[in-house]
Scaffold this motif. Structure first.
Motif, PDB file in Angstrom:
ATOM      1  N   PRO A   1     -11.316  43.696  45.815  1.00 37.52           N
ATOM      2  CA  PRO A   1     -12.765  43.501  45.925  1.00 37.52           C
ATOM      3  C   PRO A   1     -13.598  44.718  45.502  1.00 37.52           C
ATOM      4  O   PRO A   1     -14.715  44.561  45.039  1.00 37.52           O
ATOM      5  N   TRP A   2     -13.079  45.926  45.622  1.00 31.43           N
ATOM      6  CA  TRP A   2     -13.816  47.129  45.228  1.00 31.43           C
ATOM      7  C   TRP A   2     -13.477  47.564  43.800  1.00 31.43           C
ATOM      8  O   TRP A   2     -13.937  48.591  43.337  1.00 31.43           O
ATOM      9  N   GLY A   3     -12.668  46.786  43.079  1.00 34.13           N
ATOM     10  CA  GLY A   3     -12.413  47.036  41.656  1.00 34.13           C
ATOM     11  C   GLY A   3     -11.095  47.686  41.303  1.00 34.13           C
ATOM     12  O   GLY A   3     -10.749  47.788  40.132  1.00 34.13           O
ATOM     13  N   MET A   4     -10.321  48.123  42.290  1.00 30.17           N
ATOM     14  CA  MET A   4      -9.036  48.776  42.019  1.00 30.17           C
ATOM     15  C   MET A   4      -8.063  47.791  41.369  1.00 30.17           C
ATOM     16  O   MET A   4      -7.976  46.634  41.767  1.00 30.17           O
ATOM     17  N   LEU A   5      -7.319  48.266  40.369  1.00 27.65           N
ATOM     18  CA  LEU A   5      -6.350  47.442  39.656  1.00 27.65           C
ATOM     19  C   LEU A   5      -5.041  47.363  40.446  1.00 27.65           C
ATOM     20  O   LEU A   5      -4.480  48.387  40.855  1.00 27.65           O
ATOM     21  N   ILE A   6      -4.555  46.131  40.667  1.00 27.16           N
ATOM     22  CA  ILE A   6      -3.318  45.882  41.418  1.00 27.16           C
ATOM     23  C   ILE A   6      -2.475  44.901  40.622  1.00 27.16           C
ATOM     24  O   ILE A   6      -2.985  43.913  40.101  1.00 27.16           O
ATOM     25  N   GLU A   7      -1.175  45.178  40.531  1.00 28.48           N
ATOM     26  CA  GLU A   7      -0.242  44.283  39.843  1.00 28.48           C
ATOM     27  C   GLU A   7       0.627  43.560  40.867  1.00 28.48           C
ATOM     28  O   GLU A   7       1.068  44.156  41.849  1.00 28.48           O
ATOM     29  N   LEU A   8       0.871  42.297  40.630  1.00 25.06           N
ATOM     30  CA  LEU A   8       1.872  41.531  41.359  1.00 25.06           C
ATOM     31  C   LEU A   8       3.023  41.345  40.386  1.00 25.06           C
ATOM     32  O   LEU A   8       2.808  40.982  39.229  1.00 25.06           O
TER      33      LEU A   8
ATOM     34  N   LEU B   1      -7.953  37.716  39.835  1.00 26.89           N
ATOM     35  CA  LEU B   1      -6.890  37.857  38.838  1.00 26.89           C
ATOM     36  C   LEU B   1      -7.508  38.035  37.451  1.00 26.89           C
ATOM     37  O   LEU B   1      -8.512  37.393  37.122  1.00 26.89           O
ATOM     38  N   LEU B   2      -6.895  38.882  36.621  1.00 26.34           N
ATOM     39  CA  LEU B   2      -7.370  39.065  35.252  1.00 26.34           C
ATOM     40  C   LEU B   2      -6.869  37.951  34.347  1.00 26.34           C
ATOM     41  O   LEU B   2      -7.521  37.610  33.356  1.00 26.34           O
ATOM     42  N   THR B   3      -5.696  37.397  34.656  1.00 25.86           N
ATOM     43  CA  THR B   3      -5.109  36.276  33.918  1.00 25.86           C
ATOM     44  C   THR B   3      -4.305  35.462  34.922  1.00 25.86           C
ATOM     45  O   THR B   3      -4.231  35.809  36.098  1.00 25.86           O
TER      46      THR B   3
ATOM     47  N   ASP C   1      -7.312  54.672  31.427  1.00 26.04           N
ATOM     48  CA  ASP C   1      -7.765  55.954  31.958  1.00 26.04           C
ATOM     49  C   ASP C   1      -6.576  56.808  32.372  1.00 26.04           C
ATOM     50  O   ASP C   1      -5.520  56.293  32.751  1.00 26.04           O
ATOM     51  N   LEU C   2      -6.767  58.126  32.340  1.00 26.61           N
ATOM     52  CA  LEU C   2      -5.733  59.046  32.806  1.00 26.61           C
ATOM     53  C   LEU C   2      -5.600  58.958  34.320  1.00 26.61           C
ATOM     54  O   LEU C   2      -6.550  58.631  35.021  1.00 26.61           O
ATOM     55  N   GLY C   3      -4.430  59.280  34.810  1.00 31.37           N
ATOM     56  CA  GLY C   3      -4.206  59.286  36.246  1.00 31.37           C
ATOM     57  C   GLY C   3      -3.637  57.970  36.740  1.00 31.37           C
ATOM     58  O   GLY C   3      -3.229  57.120  35.955  1.00 31.37           O
ATOM     59  N   VAL C   4      -3.616  57.806  38.052  1.00 30.47           N
ATOM     60  CA  VAL C   4      -3.075  56.588  38.637  1.00 30.47           C
ATOM     61  C   VAL C   4      -3.987  55.437  38.246  1.00 30.47           C
ATOM     62  O   VAL C   4      -5.174  55.449  38.531  1.00 30.47           O
ATOM     63  N   GLN C   5      -3.427  54.441  37.560  1.00 32.68           N
ATOM     64  CA  GLN C   5      -4.253  53.340  37.066  1.00 32.68           C
ATOM     65  C   GLN C   5      -4.025  52.038  37.804  1.00 32.68           C
ATOM     66  O   GLN C   5      -4.864  51.151  37.760  1.00 32.68           O
ATOM     67  N   HIS C   6      -2.907  51.872  38.489  1.00 34.95           N
ATOM     68  CA  HIS C   6      -2.703  50.684  39.312  1.00 34.95           C
ATOM     69  C   HIS C   6      -1.539  50.918  40.262  1.00 34.95           C
ATOM     70  O   HIS C   6      -0.759  51.842  40.084  1.00 34.95           O
ATOM     71  N   ILE C   7      -1.479  50.057  41.290  1.00 34.09           N
ATOM     72  CA  ILE C   7      -0.296  50.001  42.135  1.00 34.09           C
ATOM     73  C   ILE C   7       0.263  48.596  41.979  1.00 34.09           C
ATOM     74  O   ILE C   7      -0.462  47.669  41.603  1.00 34.09           O
TER      75      ILE C   7
ATOM     76  N   GLN D   1     -19.725  58.396  43.612  1.00 31.34           N
ATOM     77  CA  GLN D   1     -18.466  57.740  43.276  1.00 31.34           C
ATOM     78  C   GLN D   1     -18.556  57.137  41.880  1.00 31.34           C
ATOM     79  O   GLN D   1     -19.605  56.636  41.486  1.00 31.34           O
ATOM     80  N   ARG D   2     -17.450  57.172  41.152  1.00 31.74           N
ATOM     81  CA  ARG D   2     -17.371  56.570  39.825  1.00 31.74           C
ATOM     82  C   ARG D   2     -16.863  55.143  39.936  1.00 31.74           C
ATOM     83  O   ARG D   2     -16.363  54.738  40.969  1.00 31.74           O
ATOM     84  N   GLU D   3     -16.950  54.432  38.826  1.00 33.56           N
ATOM     85  CA  GLU D   3     -16.376  53.092  38.751  1.00 33.56           C
ATOM     86  C   GLU D   3     -14.852  53.208  38.857  1.00 33.56           C
ATOM     87  O   GLU D   3     -14.271  54.221  38.452  1.00 33.56           O
ATOM     88  N   PRO D   4     -14.159  52.171  39.363  1.00 30.30           N
ATOM     89  CA  PRO D   4     -12.692  52.202  39.400  1.00 30.30           C
ATOM     90  C   PRO D   4     -12.113  52.346  37.994  1.00 30.30           C
ATOM     91  O   PRO D   4     -12.731  51.901  37.017  1.00 30.30           O
ATOM     92  N   VAL D   5     -10.949  52.956  37.900  1.00 30.47           N
ATOM     93  CA  VAL D   5     -10.318  53.189  36.599  1.00 30.47           C
ATOM     94  C   VAL D   5      -9.860  51.880  35.977  1.00 30.47           C
ATOM     95  O   VAL D   5      -9.669  50.876  36.675  1.00 30.47           O
ATOM     96  N   ILE D   6      -9.684  51.916  34.666  1.00 30.00           N
ATOM     97  CA  ILE D   6      -9.044  50.829  33.942  1.00 30.00           C
ATOM     98  C   ILE D   6      -7.714  51.359  33.440  1.00 30.00           C
ATOM     99  O   ILE D   6      -7.449  52.561  33.498  1.00 30.00           O
TER     100      ILE D   6
END
Length: 173
Positions: free
Chosen positions: A145-152, A121-123, A94-100, A86-91
Motif C-alpha cells: 500500500p505504501w509503494g514498496m516492491l514485493i515479489e511472490l 499486483l503489477l501483472t 534504482d540502486l540499493g534494495v529494490q524488493h523483497i 521522504q522520497r518515492e519508493p524505489v523501482i
C-alpha cells in the motif's frame, strides 16, 4: 578467514505507518509481531548519535520500530520516522534494495491474499524467467500500500538448473 555469517536476520523497511504496515504483512503473509523496539508515543530516537548511527538526515526522528517474524525465513524490521522528507519508493532499476521476495506454496492464493490485504499486483503470476529457474514455477511482483516492491515466488527447489560452477544452492524455506 573464519566463516562468521550464519544467514540473513532481517530486512529494514521504512513505512509511513507501522500499524498499517503490520496489518498488511499479517493479512498478506501471516506475519507475527515479535516486539517493538520503539513504541509509538515513547520519546523518539533523535539527535546527532542516532543520525550518525542510522545515517539519517539532520532532524529526523525515529518514532516507531517493530520486528515482524514469519514461520520460515528472515524477519522484517519496520521503521516509522517523522520530521524528515521522504522520497518515492524505489523501482527495480534504482540502486540499493529494490524488493523483497516471499516464497509461497500457492502463488494464486498468495496473490489473492496480497491484493485483499491492500497490495496491487503489477501483472498476473507468470512463469519464472531465469536460466536456473525457468520451468520450475511462477512469480509476480506487486506494490505494498505504501509503494514498496514485493515479489511472490513459488518453485520446485529440486528442479532448479544450477550451473556446474555454482558455489551453493539458494535457500528455500
Amino acid at each position: 578467514m573464519a566463516k562468521v555469517t550464519r544467514g540473513m536476520d532481517h530486512v529494514g523497511v521504512t513505512v509511513p505507518d507501522v500499524e498499517e504496515a503490520t496489518t498488511f504483512f499479517k493479512k498478506a503473509f501471516h506475519a507475527n509481531i515479535s516486539y517493538d523496539n520503539k513504541k509509538l508515543g515513547d520519546e523518539p530516537q533523535q539527535g546527532d548519535t542516532v543520525e550518525k548511527t542510522l545515517g539519517l538526515k539532520k532532524g529526523a526522528k525515529v518514532i516507531h520500530i517493530r520486528i515482524l517474524s514469519f514461520d520460515n525465513g528472515s524477519g522484517i524490521e519496520l521503521f516509522q520516522y517523522k520530521n524528515t522528507e521522504q522520497r518515492e519508493p524505489v523501482i527495480a532499476s534504482d540502486l540499493g534494495v529494490q524488493h523483497i521476495a516471499f516464497y509461497v506454496d500457492d502463488i494464486q492464493e498468495a496473490a489473492k491474499q496480497f491484493v485483499e490485504a491492500g497490495g496491487e499486483l503489477l501483472t498476473e503470476p507468470r512463469e519464472l524467467l531465469g536460466d536456473v529457474e525457468k520451468g520450475t514455477g511462477k512469480f509476480v511482483y506487486g506494490r505494498a500500500p505504501w509503494g514498496m516492491l514485493i515479489e511472490l515466488i513459488s518453485y520446485d527447489p529440486n528442479q532448479l538448473h544450477y550451473p556446474e560452477d555454482s558455489e551453493a544452492k539458494r535457500f528455500t524455506p
